[in-house]
Design a protein around this motif. Structure first.
Motif, PDB file in Angstrom:
ATOM      1  N   GLY A   1       0.800  -1.208   0.000  1.00  0.00           N
ATOM      2  CA  GLY A   1       0.000   0.000   0.000  1.00  0.00           C
ATOM      3  C   GLY A   1       0.835   1.260   0.000  1.00  0.00           C
ATOM      4  O   GLY A   1       1.993   1.263  -0.427  1.00  0.00           O
ATOM      5  N   ASP A   2       0.256   2.345   0.497  1.00  0.00           N
ATOM      6  CA  ASP A   2       0.904   3.654   0.477  1.00  0.00           C
ATOM      7  C   ASP A   2       1.702   3.869   1.760  1.00  0.00           C
ATOM      8  O   ASP A   2       1.200   3.644   2.857  1.00  0.00           O
ATOM      9  N   ARG A   3       2.967   4.304   1.615  1.00  0.00           N
ATOM     10  CA  ARG A   3       3.808   4.611   2.787  1.00  0.00           C
ATOM     11  C   ARG A   3       4.306   6.053   2.749  1.00  0.00           C
ATOM     12  O   ARG A   3       5.294   6.377   3.411  1.00  0.00           O
TER      13      ARG A   3
ATOM     14  N   ASP B   1      -0.262   4.765  -4.332  1.00  0.00           N
ATOM     15  CA  ASP B   1       0.797   4.247  -3.475  1.00  0.00           C
ATOM     16  C   ASP B   1       2.110   4.972  -3.759  1.00  0.00           C
ATOM     17  O   ASP B   1       2.510   5.117  -4.917  1.00  0.00           O
ATOM     18  N   ASN B   2       2.777   5.389  -2.692  1.00  0.00           N
ATOM     19  CA  ASN B   2       4.044   6.096  -2.801  1.00  0.00           C
ATOM     20  C   ASN B   2       5.001   5.502  -1.766  1.00  0.00           C
ATOM     21  O   ASN B   2       4.803   5.687  -0.563  1.00  0.00           O
ATOM     22  N   LYS B   3       5.987   4.760  -2.238  1.00  0.00           N
ATOM     23  CA  LYS B   3       6.885   4.077  -1.304  1.00  0.00           C
ATOM     24  C   LYS B   3       8.210   3.760  -1.972  1.00  0.00           C
ATOM     25  O   LYS B   3       8.313   3.742  -3.205  1.00  0.00           O
ATOM     26  N   ARG B   4       9.203   3.519  -1.139  1.00  0.00           N
ATOM     27  CA  ARG B   4      10.520   3.078  -1.597  1.00  0.00           C
ATOM     28  C   ARG B   4      10.718   1.650  -1.105  1.00  0.00           C
ATOM     29  O   ARG B   4      10.814   1.408   0.099  1.00  0.00           O
ATOM     30  N   VAL B   5      10.763   0.722  -2.035  1.00  0.00           N
ATOM     31  CA  VAL B   5      10.835  -0.702  -1.688  1.00  0.00           C
ATOM     32  C   VAL B   5      12.301  -1.095  -1.495  1.00  0.00           C
ATOM     33  O   VAL B   5      13.148  -0.810  -2.345  1.00  0.00           O
ATOM     34  N   VAL B   6      12.586  -1.755  -0.390  1.00  0.00           N
ATOM     35  CA  VAL B   6      13.954  -2.148  -0.037  1.00  0.00           C
ATOM     36  C   VAL B   6      14.212  -3.569  -0.535  1.00  0.00           C
ATOM     37  O   VAL B   6      13.425  -4.485  -0.270  1.00  0.00           O
ATOM     38  N   ASN B   7      15.337  -3.758  -1.229  1.00  0.00           N
ATOM     39  CA  ASN B   7      15.630  -5.057  -1.849  1.00  0.00           C
ATOM     40  C   ASN B   7      16.796  -5.794  -1.191  1.00  0.00           C
ATOM     41  O   ASN B   7      17.391  -6.693  -1.796  1.00  0.00           O
ATOM     42  N   THR B   8      17.129  -5.453   0.047  1.00  0.00           N
ATOM     43  CA  THR B   8      18.310  -6.021   0.708  1.00  0.00           C
ATOM     44  C   THR B   8      18.250  -7.546   0.791  1.00  0.00           C
ATOM     45  O   THR B   8      19.265  -8.237   0.636  1.00  0.00           O
ATOM     46  N   ARG B   9      17.067  -8.099   1.005  1.00  0.00           N
ATOM     47  CA  ARG B   9      16.966  -9.545   1.236  1.00  0.00           C
ATOM     48  C   ARG B   9      17.406 -10.367   0.030  1.00  0.00           C
ATOM     49  O   ARG B   9      18.084 -11.379   0.183  1.00  0.00           O
TER      50      ARG B   9
END
Length: 300
Positions: free
Chosen positions: A110-112, A256-264
């Motif tokens: 969703g939106d963050r 939706d406005n977010k920055r998705v973290v891909n560290t995993r």
């Protein structure tokens, strides 16, 4: 024993995974909605089956015979996940530990308000499509826990790649630069989706969810401007989101406005992104376009 992948939905992302495994000697089978596309799949060594929301696979036993891995890209609809709806009981009797990959979306978060999200954050979908994805993910993880299947979910950001990217949008004359202050989207090149899924197949982690995105969440108008720069054309004028005329589907993406973290995917699967940002991805696609145009010119 030869490994066999079955794809529910042989689409843009799943096809790259299937082709890579086929080159490694795997047997591949998968579904399509179209008899014409089924013939195309067969011509490429893929055993095709017809499947749609309202049309289960007629001979599911033949389809799943010898299957060691399952990849699901069919989206959920009004009945929920169509694969579980029609064939959940068939999948339940696959051998214990069978790998199942579900291609979900980052829409489950969703939106963050421009903030970061990781796989450990609560799922708070904004709209109907996001809620359906959350329910579908839960259904797949539940199926895995109940029947000893090794289910992983891949939460995909906005997908681009050959034939489906900002360069093509600009060339077609459909490009717009809609500006909503502070709005960013995460993206992922289809080749990086494939390498992430393949890495999971090599080192499965049952019950895991993975954010699959690049390192650079960016405003959509910047991506269009960059594509225009590569093509040597003037970018379209910016349009304010508040006054822009958009289809309900297009407008929903701006909810939706977010920055998705891909560290995993990097730490757990060892993924090294081929295209860590849209600039690298579009440049590679532009180079491919130039090479294709040069080849066509030579042919003439």
């Amino acid at each position: 024993m030869t490994n066999k992948l079955f794809c529910f939905g042989m689409g843009f992302s799943a096809r790259l995974v299937a082709d890579a495994l086929h080159e490694d000697g795997w047997k591949i089978a998968g579904t399509t909605r179209s008899p014409d596309k089924a013939a195309q799949l067969r011509s490429h060594g893929i055993e095709p089956f017809i499947f749609a929301d309202d049309q289960p696979i007629e001979d599911i036993r033949a389809a799943l015979k010898g299957v060691t891995h399952v990849l699901v890209s069919a989206p959920p609809g009004g009945m929920g996940d169509p694969v579980i709806h029609h064939h959940g009981s068939d999948l339940a009797i696959l051998p214990h530990g069978t790998w199942i990959g579900y291609l979900s979306t980052t829409g489950v978060y969703g939106d963050r308000d421009g903030g970061e999200v990781t796989e450990d954050d609560e799922l708070l979908p904004s709209g109907k499509r996001g809620r359906r994805r959350v329910a579908a993910e839960k259904a797949w993880f539940d199926l895995g826990r109940r029947h000893g299947l090794c289910v992983q979910s891949f939460r995909l950001a906005g997908i681009y790649g050959p034939g489906r990217n900002a360069l093509e949008t600009v060339k077609s004359g459909r490009a717009r630069r809609i500006v909503k202050p502070g709005q960013v989207f995460s993206r992922i090149n289809v080749h990086d989706i494939a390498q992430t899924v393949l890495a999971s197949i090599k080192q499965p982690n049952c019950g895991a969810a993975y954010n699959v995105c690049d390192d650079d969440a960016a405003p959509p108008q910047d991506v269009i401007a960059h594509a225009c720069g590569l093509l040597g054309v003037d970018p379209p004028a910016e349009q304010d989101f508040a006054s822009a005329t958009l289809s309900p589907m297009a407008a929903s993406f701006y909810e939706d406005n977010k920055r998705v973290v891909n560290t995993r995917i990097k730490q757990e699967l060892g993924v090294k992104l081929r295209y860590p940002d849209y600039q690298a991805g579009l440049l590679a696609l532009y180079d491919q376009l130039l090479a294709k145009n040069t080849a066509n010119g030579d042919a003439d």
